[in-house]
Design an enzyme around this catalytic site. Structure first.
Site, PDB file in Angstrom:
ATOM      1  N   SER A   1       0.811  -1.215   0.000  1.00  0.00           N
ATOM      2  CA  SER A   1       0.000   0.000   0.000  1.00  0.00           C
ATOM      3  C   SER A   1       0.847   1.269   0.000  1.00  0.00           C
ATOM      4  O   SER A   1       0.344   2.353  -0.293  1.00  0.00           O
ATOM      5  CB  SER A   1      -0.936   0.018   1.214  1.00  0.00           C
ATOM      6  OG  SER A   1      -1.885  -1.012   1.131  1.00  0.00           O
TER       7      SER A   1
ATOM      8  N   GLY B   1      -4.456  -1.949  -0.835  1.00  0.00           N
ATOM      9  CA  GLY B   1      -3.632  -1.617  -1.991  1.00  0.00           C
ATOM     10  C   GLY B   1      -3.310  -0.136  -2.011  1.00  0.00           C
ATOM     11  O   GLY B   1      -3.821   0.644  -1.202  1.00  0.00           O
TER      12      GLY B   1
ATOM     13  N   CYS C   1      -9.579  -1.863   3.526  1.00  0.00           N
ATOM     14  CA  CYS C   1      -8.792  -0.699   3.101  1.00  0.00           C
ATOM     15  C   CYS C   1      -9.168  -0.259   1.685  1.00  0.00           C
ATOM     16  O   CYS C   1     -10.263   0.217   1.460  1.00  0.00           O
ATOM     17  CB  CYS C   1      -7.305  -0.990   3.249  1.00  0.00           C
ATOM     18  SG  CYS C   1      -6.277   0.496   3.249  1.00  0.00           S
TER      19      CYS C   1
ATOM     20  N   GLN D   1     -12.877   0.893  -0.109  1.00  0.00           N
ATOM     21  CA  GLN D   1     -13.136   2.070  -0.944  1.00  0.00           C
ATOM     22  C   GLN D   1     -13.728   1.674  -2.300  1.00  0.00           C
ATOM     23  O   GLN D   1     -14.657   2.324  -2.796  1.00  0.00           O
ATOM     24  CB  GLN D   1     -11.840   2.857  -1.126  1.00  0.00           C
ATOM     25  CG  GLN D   1     -11.290   3.432   0.175  1.00  0.00           C
ATOM     26  CD  GLN D   1      -9.839   3.870   0.065  1.00  0.00           C
ATOM     27  OE1 GLN D   1      -9.232   3.787  -1.000  1.00  0.00           O
ATOM     28  NE2 GLN D   1      -9.282   4.334   1.172  1.00  0.00           N
TER      29      GLN D   1
ATOM     30  N   ASN E   1      -3.687   2.377   7.202  1.00  0.00           N
ATOM     31  CA  ASN E   1      -2.732   2.910   6.229  1.00  0.00           C
ATOM     32  C   ASN E   1      -3.506   3.328   4.988  1.00  0.00           C
ATOM     33  O   ASN E   1      -3.712   2.541   4.077  1.00  0.00           O
ATOM     34  CB  ASN E   1      -1.672   1.863   5.878  1.00  0.00           C
ATOM     35  CG  ASN E   1      -0.802   2.310   4.717  1.00  0.00           C
ATOM     36  OD1 ASN E   1      -0.693   3.506   4.443  1.00  0.00           O
ATOM     37  ND2 ASN E   1      -0.188   1.366   4.033  1.00  0.00           N
TER      38      ASN E   1
ATOM     39  N   TYR F   1      -7.060   8.101   1.562  1.00  0.00           N
ATOM     40  CA  TYR F   1      -8.375   8.451   1.022  1.00  0.00           C
ATOM     41  C   TYR F   1      -9.451   7.901   1.948  1.00  0.00           C
ATOM     42  O   TYR F   1      -9.227   6.924   2.682  1.00  0.00           O
ATOM     43  CB  TYR F   1      -8.556   7.881  -0.383  1.00  0.00           C
ATOM     44  CG  TYR F   1      -7.630   8.513  -1.410  1.00  0.00           C
ATOM     45  CD1 TYR F   1      -8.085   9.547  -2.228  1.00  0.00           C
ATOM     46  CD2 TYR F   1      -6.321   8.079  -1.542  1.00  0.00           C
ATOM     47  CE1 TYR F   1      -7.235  10.133  -3.158  1.00  0.00           C
ATOM     48  CE2 TYR F   1      -5.453   8.660  -2.463  1.00  0.00           C
ATOM     49  CZ  TYR F   1      -5.920   9.691  -3.265  1.00  0.00           C
ATOM     50  OH  TYR F   1      -5.085  10.277  -4.175  1.00  0.00           O
TER      51      TYR F   1
ATOM     52  N   HIS G   1      -7.333  -2.325   9.301  1.00  0.00           N
ATOM     53  CA  HIS G   1      -6.753  -3.652   9.043  1.00  0.00           C
ATOM     54  C   HIS G   1      -6.994  -4.593  10.225  1.00  0.00           C
ATOM     55  O   HIS G   1      -6.243  -4.582  11.194  1.00  0.00           O
ATOM     56  CB  HIS G   1      -5.251  -3.524   8.784  1.00  0.00           C
ATOM     57  CG  HIS G   1      -4.923  -2.971   7.440  1.00  0.00           C
ATOM     58  ND1 HIS G   1      -4.774  -3.761   6.319  1.00  0.00           N
ATOM     59  CD2 HIS G   1      -4.738  -1.696   7.029  1.00  0.00           C
ATOM     60  CE1 HIS G   1      -4.505  -2.999   5.275  1.00  0.00           C
ATOM     61  NE2 HIS G   1      -4.482  -1.743   5.678  1.00  0.00           N
TER      62      HIS G   1
ATOM     63  N   GLU H   1      -6.427  -7.669  10.413  1.00  0.00           N
ATOM     64  CA  GLU H   1      -5.378  -8.692  10.491  1.00  0.00           C
ATOM     65  C   GLU H   1      -4.093  -8.177  11.122  1.00  0.00           C
ATOM     66  O   GLU H   1      -3.162  -8.950  11.384  1.00  0.00           O
ATOM     67  CB  GLU H   1      -5.069  -9.224   9.085  1.00  0.00           C
ATOM     68  CG  GLU H   1      -4.118  -8.381   8.253  1.00  0.00           C
ATOM     69  CD  GLU H   1      -4.702  -7.041   7.808  1.00  0.00           C
ATOM     70  OE1 GLU H   1      -3.924  -6.176   7.393  1.00  0.00           O
ATOM     71  OE2 GLU H   1      -5.935  -6.878   7.876  1.00  0.00           O
TER      72      GLU H   1
END
Length: 369
Positions: free
Chosen positions: A49, A236, A266, A270, A308, A311, A342, A344
């Site tokens: 990412s 990503g 993440c 979006q 992380n 946007y 996240h 995980e």
């Protein structure tokens, strides 16, 4: 060796070169972002990412537990460069296989240390994320203009796998993911790799799932050919709207029509929002770190999360919201759902790990019908 960072607003920071800067790499241009984690620098460096970005660590001492390949989230360092206050030269950890500086040098990644990282972080917080250039010579106006013109494009296609493949087993020295709360189920999960962290797929295999990875350019027909029970959209890099150039949103819409449960994390969150008619916007300086508080609206519980992203989704109906700035952190669509953070990444350390169990439960409910 003296090195410099010049921002697109003309501000210059002087420091010292480390890693590959001055040897195999002599300059680096990218978007300068800061991450607030006290630990987890290996996961940060190997997180796809961060593709195309210059990563600044706000915690001053980085590298004290060395380089541990078993903790990598991918085989690559996606970031353009790495900025720290003090890189540890003598790490201490029984699993360590080298130093941070040596790792960057091996991967041909520029490093800059010794600058005033607190001041640089304040500049970004006050002015917003901006581009920068790291170099060995004293910066000029031309270098400032070069930084200003930098644009990150086609980031997802640069970090996604190139062909479909089953998930490989974990290396022997990697700690297993947290145990699932429910009994393992032998479900088949199609993972659309948008720049995936290894931990996401590992969380699924820990729950007994068979995981098949697909490149970002895969169409719905190819993904559905394995007859998946569930679909995972991963994290990503880059602007989510940029993925319109290679049809990922259209693929997600096609997958949606199959009525198979989908879980987005993440960037996956979006893109699910874009596929459902919502919009995204760029944040002033993003959320990057392991200490972001998130409120689950249905329960009133607050979870500490790892994040992380630069946007955010603009939506009128959210399942989770960020406690600090009230941005959307999750959307529940019924049998499918997504989160911006996240689960995980073990920020709590297992605060939101239950979301993988929730995904399995929704697959089971769908299968029962």
């Amino acid at each position: 060796m003296t090195a410099y960072l010049i921002l697109e607003n003309g501000e210059v920071f002087e420091g010292k070169a480390f890693g590959a800067l001055g040897e195999s790499v002599h300059e680096a241009v990218g978007e300068v972002v800061f991450a607030t984690g006290m630990t987890g620098y290996l996961e940060t460096l190997t997180d796809p990412s961060y593709y195309g970005q210059i990563v600044l660590q706000t915690f001053p001492l980085i590298g004290n537990y060395g380089v541990i390949p078993g903790d990598f989230e991918s085989a690559m360092i996606a970031a353009k460069a790495y900025i720290v206050k003090y890189p540890c030269q003598n790490p201490s950890n029984f699993r360590s296989a080298g130093s941070l500086g040596g790792f960057l040098k091996e991967r041909c990644i520029a490093g800059l240390c010794g600058i005033d990282t607190r001041r640089l972080t304040r500049v970004i917080r006050e002015n917003g994320v901006m581009n920068g250039k790291i170099m060995l010579s004293l910066p000029s106006k031309a270098d400032c203009e070069q930084a200003k013109k930098y644009v990150l494009k086609n980031a997802v296609s640069a970090v996604s796998i190139k062909s479909a493949a089953p998930l490989c087993p974990l290396p022997e020295d990697v700690p297993p993911p947290s145990p699932p709360k429910a009994a393992p189920q032998n479900y088949r999960i199609a993972v659309l790799d948008l720049g995936a962290k290894r931990s996401i797929a590992d969380a699924l295999t820990a729950r007994g799932c068979e995981v098949q990875l697909f490149p970002c350019g895969s169409g719905a027909k190819e993904i559905m050919s394995i007859k998946p029970d569930g679909i995972m959209l991963t994290n990503g890099p880059g602007d989510p709207a940029d993925t319109a150039n290679y049809g990922i949103v259209e693929t997600i819409r096609d997958l949606w029509r199959t009525d198979i449960p989908i879980f987005g994390i993440c960037l996956g969150h979006q893109l699910m929002a874009l596929a459902n008619g919502f919009t995204t916007r760029k944040l002033k300086f993003g959320h990057r770190g392991a200490n972001q508080p998130v409120l689950e609206l249905a329960t009133g519980r607050v979870y500490i999360t790892s994040q992380n992203h630069g946007y955010a989704v603009t939506a009128d109906s959210c399942s989770f919201v960020n406690v600090n700035d009230k941005t959307c952190e999750g959307i529940d669509y019924g049998s499918s759902f997504s989160v911006q953070f996240h689960p995980e990444a073990r920020a709590g350390p297992f605060d939101t790990d239950f979301l993988f169990d929730r995904f399995i439960e929704r697959i089971a409910k769908k299968s029962a019908h």
